[in-house]
Scaffold this motif. Structure first.
Motif, PDB file in Angstrom:
ATOM      1  N   HIS A  81       0.915   6.412   8.591  1.00  0.00           N
ATOM      2  CA  HIS A  81       0.584   5.373   7.323  1.00  0.00           C
ATOM      3  C   HIS A  81       0.181   6.325   6.290  1.00  0.00           C
ATOM      4  CE1 HIS A  81      -0.357   2.078   4.772  1.00  0.00           C
ATOM      5  NE2 HIS A  81      -1.612   2.436   4.651  1.00  0.00           N
ATOM      6  N   HIS A 106       0.213  -5.967   1.661  1.00  0.00           N
ATOM      7  CA  HIS A 106      -1.148  -6.341   1.270  1.00  0.00           C
ATOM      8  C   HIS A 106      -1.182  -7.968   1.067  1.00  0.00           C
ATOM      9  CE1 HIS A 106      -2.768  -2.407   0.549  1.00  0.00           C
ATOM     10  NE2 HIS A 106      -1.555  -1.756   0.668  1.00  0.00           N
ATOM     11  N   ASP A 156      -0.346  -1.643   6.365  1.00  0.00           N
ATOM     12  CA  ASP A 156      -1.234  -2.595   5.133  1.00  0.00           C
ATOM     13  C   ASP A 156      -0.276  -3.730   5.048  1.00  0.00           C
ATOM     14  OD1 ASP A 156      -3.210  -0.615   4.967  1.00  0.00           O
ATOM     15  OD2 ASP A 156      -2.288   0.286   2.901  1.00  0.00           O
ATOM     16  N   TRP A 159       1.296   2.494  -7.308  1.00  0.00           N
ATOM     17  CA  TRP A 159      -0.054   3.105  -7.550  1.00  0.00           C
ATOM     18  C   TRP A 159       0.201   4.365  -8.519  1.00  0.00           C
ATOM     19  CZ3 TRP A 159      -2.649   2.980  -2.049  1.00  0.00           C
ATOM     20  CH2 TRP A 159      -3.658   2.019  -2.259  1.00  0.00           C
ATOM     21  N   HIS A 211       2.106   3.924  -2.072  1.00  0.00           N
ATOM     22  CA  HIS A 211       2.887   3.036  -3.065  1.00  0.00           C
ATOM     23  C   HIS A 211       3.652   3.893  -4.281  1.00  0.00           C
ATOM     24  CE1 HIS A 211      -0.188  -0.494  -1.829  1.00  0.00           C
ATOM     25  NE2 HIS A 211      -0.149   0.342  -1.118  1.00  0.00           N
ATOM     26  N   ASP A 231       3.353  -1.778   3.171  1.00  0.00           N
ATOM     27  CA  ASP A 231       2.315  -2.222   2.092  1.00  0.00           C
ATOM     28  C   ASP A 231       2.671  -3.378   1.222  1.00  0.00           C
ATOM     29  OD1 ASP A 231       0.514   0.497   1.793  1.00  0.00           O
ATOM     30  OD2 ASP A 231       2.355   1.092   2.301  1.00  0.00           O
ATOM     31  N   HIS A 242       1.381   3.945   2.555  1.00  0.00           N
ATOM     32  CA  HIS A 242      -0.230   4.211   1.645  1.00  0.00           C
ATOM     33  C   HIS A 242       0.003   4.368   0.257  1.00  0.00           C
ATOM     34  CE1 HIS A 242      -4.431   4.912   1.483  1.00  0.00           C
ATOM     35  NE2 HIS A 242      -4.259   5.870   1.062  1.00  0.00           N
TER      36      HIS A 242
HETATM   37 FE   FE2 Z   1      -1.377   0.206   0.889  1.00  0.00          FE
END
Ligand code: FE2
Ligand code: FE2
Lengths: 136, 357
Positions: free
Chosen positions: B212, B48, B87, B272, B250, B46, B248
Motif C-alpha cells: 500500500h 475510501h 484503502d 493528492w 493518490h 484507494d 496510498h
Molecule cells: Fe488512500
C-alpha cells in the motif's frame, strides 16, 4: 516672568508631554509584536482545527483529505479568474466552492470568523511563497 | 443547469466517452502477440468508501469506484485478474468495507487485495481479514512471482498506546498530515516471511510486489514512506527483474532503484498534491516522474483513475485511465533500464497541468 505666563508655559509643557506619551504608545514594542502574533496564531490554530474536520460537514468530508497542509490551495494566486465561476474570484469564494461541493455543505459568509480562520491557516501554511495574482 | 444536473450530465457523458474509447488495443509486446508469458491485469485502489449514517455513503467516492469497476469490465482482452491496492474504507468500519466489496463484486475476475491504513487501524485489520483473508501472501501467474505485503504497520508503542478506543487510533492515522502520526513499516515478522517466500524463487523469475505504501522514502510527513524500505529492497535485490506497485499516494509516481522499478497508482476517490508543493518541508520525489495533471476543481473525477497493467518480458507497463484527461502509459524502457512515460517523458513535451506548485 508674570504668573500668567508661568501657567501657560506649564499648560504647554503638559500638552507636550501628553502628546509625547501618545506618540510613545504608537511606537510598538516587542511585547506588542508578541501579543499580536499570538492573536494571529490563535486564529491560525482555529483555522487548522476547522480545516482538519472541525468545520460542519454534511457528508463528513474535510478539507485536509484533499489538501494536506493546505497544499493545492494557492492563496498567493488570488484574486484570479475561475472559469466555472465565470469571473475573477477571491480565495473565500473558492473555499465556499469546496464547502458546497466536496463537503456538500452550506457556504460561509465571506466575513465570518470561520472563513477568516480558514484563510489564516491556509496563508500560514503557504508563508514565504511570492505573490502571483491571477496565476493558474 | 443546477449543480446536480451538471453532475448527472458529466456522469452520462463520461460513461459514453469511456464506452467509445474501450476496448483498448494492447501496446506492442516484447514476446510477440501469442506468447503465454504476456498477460494483463487491472489495478484499482484507494476508494475510501465513507459511511455517513444508515445506508448513506459519500456519493463522490462511491461514483469513483463504480466507474472503475464498469470500465474494468469493458477491457478487451479481459485482464487475467484484478488487484485492489488498499484503502477500500475511510475509517475501516464494517459498513464501509462491506459497501466497498459490494461495489467491487461487480468485477468479472478474481481480485487480490492489499491492506491500507484506512482499512486497518480501527481493529488492527480484523474485519478486513475476516472478509478477505490474510494480509500478506504470494502467488504465481504465468511465470511471474507475485507478493502482497501489508506495509502499513507501525511501531508497537504507537499501535498499542492507551487509545480511548480503536476509532481514536484510526482517526489519528487517517489524517495524512498528522504531526502526531507514526511511520509505516513492513516489520520484522513479515520481512522474515518474505525472505522465506523468496528463497523458493529462482533469481531470473520476474517478481512483482504489491504494497500500500511506497517501499521507498519520499516524504515522511505524509507517510509517502516505509520505514524499513531499504531492508525490503535488500531482500528483492538478488532478482533480475523486480517491480513494486503501490497505492496510498493518490498520484502518479515512478522510479528505478537498482533492479527495482517502482510505480504508484491513482485513487478512484480523490487526488493528492505532490509533497514538493508543501513549502515548509523538503521531500524526495523521483526526478524520473512526470506528474499527473493538476486537478480541475470543477470536475469531481478529475485527477482520479485506475490502471490496466501489462506484463511482458518480466517487466510491467502501466496504462492509466484518467477520466476527462489524456490517458497515460508508463512503460519499462529496455534500453534505459527504467520506466518512462511514452508521451511526456521529454521535458519539451510536458503540458501546463503537469506543473505543480
Ligand atoms: Fe488512500
Ligand atoms: Fe493510504
Amino acid at each position: 516672568m508674570d504668573k500668567h505666563r508661568n501657567i501657560s508655559m506649564a499648560a504647554a509643557l503638559s500638552l507636550f508631554v501628553g502628546l509625547a506619551t501618545a506618540g510613545h504608545a504608537d511606537e510598538f514594542d516587542t511585547e506588542d509584536l508578541k501579543r499580536w502574533q499570538a492573536e494571529f496564531m490563535s486564529v491560525v490554530e482555529k483555522g487548522d482545527r476547522l480545516f482538519h474536520g472541525g468545520l460542519k460537514s454534511r457528508n463528513s468530508v474535510s478539507c485536509d483529505q484533499c489538501h494536506p497542509n493546505a497544499t493545492n490551495t494557492h492563496p498567493e494566486t488570488y484574486p484570479k479568474f475561475q472559469q466555472q465561476l465565470g469571473k475573477v474570484a477571491v480565495l473565500g469564494e473558492m473555499i465556499n466552492w469546496c464547502i458546497m461541493n466536496p463537503l456538500e455543505s452550506e457556504p460561509l459568509a465571506l466575513d465570518s470568523d470561520e472563513m477568516i480562520a480558514l484563510q489564516a491557516y491556509i496563508h500560514w501554511e503557504r508563508r514565504g511563497v511570492a505573490l502571483t495574482p491571477g496565476k493558474h | 443547469m443546477s449543480g446536480m444536473n451538471r453532475r448527472d450530465f458529466l456522469k452520462k457523458a463520461s460513461v459514453l466517452a469511456a464506452a467509445g474509447t474501450l476496448p483498448i488495443s494492447l501496446v506492442e509486446l516484447a514476446f510477440g502477440k501469442g506468447d503465454p508469458r504476456n498477460f494483463t491485469f487491472a489495478f484499482i485502489s484507494d476508494s475510501h468508501i465513507t459511511h455517513i449514517k444508515g445506508r448513506e455513503f459519500v456519493r463522490n467516492w462511491d461514483r469513483g469506484l463504480i466507474r472503475a469497476v464498469a470500465e474494468t469490465n469493458l477491457l478487451d482482452p479481459k485482464p487475467d485478474f484484478i488487484v485492489y491496492g488498499g484503502d477500500i474504507a475511510q475509517l475501516g468500519k464494517p459498513e464501509e468495507i462491506d459497501h466497498g466489496l459490494e461495489l467491487l463484486s461487480g468485477l468479472r475476475g478474481k481480485v487480490h487485495f492489499v491492506m491500507g491504513e484506512h482499512d486497518y487501524y480501527v481493529d488492527l485489520g480484523d474485519y478486513w481479514r475476516k472478509q478477505l483473508g490474510p494480509d500478506h501472501y504470494s502467488f504465481d501467474h504465468k511465470g511471474v512471482h507475485f507478493v502482497v505485503l501489508n506495509s502499513i504497520l507501525t511501531h508497537d508503542e504507537w499501535m498499542h498506546r492507551d487509545w480511548p478506543d480503536g476509532m481514536a487510533r484510526m482517526k489519528e492515522m487517517a489524517r495524512l498530515d498528522n504531526p502526531n502520526g507514526s511511520p509505516f513499516m513492513v516489520g520484522e515478522a513479515q520481512r522474515k516471511w518474505l525472505a522465506g517466500d523468496l528463497a523458493k524463487v529462482s533469481h531470473d523469475t520476474p517478481v512483482v510486489v504489491f504494497s500500500h505504501s511506497p517501499l521507498q522514502k519520499i516524504y515522511k510527513g505524509w507517510n509517502f514512506w516505509t520505514e524499513d524500505a531499504e531492508q525490503v529492497q535488500a531482500l528483492l535485490k538478488p532478482f533480475r527483474k523486480v517491480t513494486v506497485i503501490y497505492g496510498h499516494v493518490h498520484q502518479i509516481q515512478y522510479n528505478q532503484i537498482g533492479n527495482i522499478s517502482f510505480h504508484s497508482v491513482m485513487a478512484t476517490a480523490w487526488p493528492w498534491p505532490y509533497p514538493s508543493t508543501y513549502r515548509q518541508a523538503p521531500s524526495h520525489l523521483a526526478k524520473l516522474t512526470v506528474p499527473m495533471n493538476r486537478a480541475d476543481p470543477f470536475f469531481e473525477r478529475d485527477a482520479t483513475g485506475w490502471q490496466w497493467i501489462d506484463v511482458h518480458s518480466g517487466h510491467v507497463d502501466l496504462h492509466y485511465f484518467l477520466p476527462n484527461n489524456t490517458n497515460r502509459t508508463v512503460a519499462f524502457d529496455e534500453q534505459l533500464g527504467h520506466p518512462v512515460d511514452t508521451r511526456y517523458q521529454d521535458p519539451a513535451k510536458r503540458i501546463p497541468p503537469q506543473e505543480h506548485y
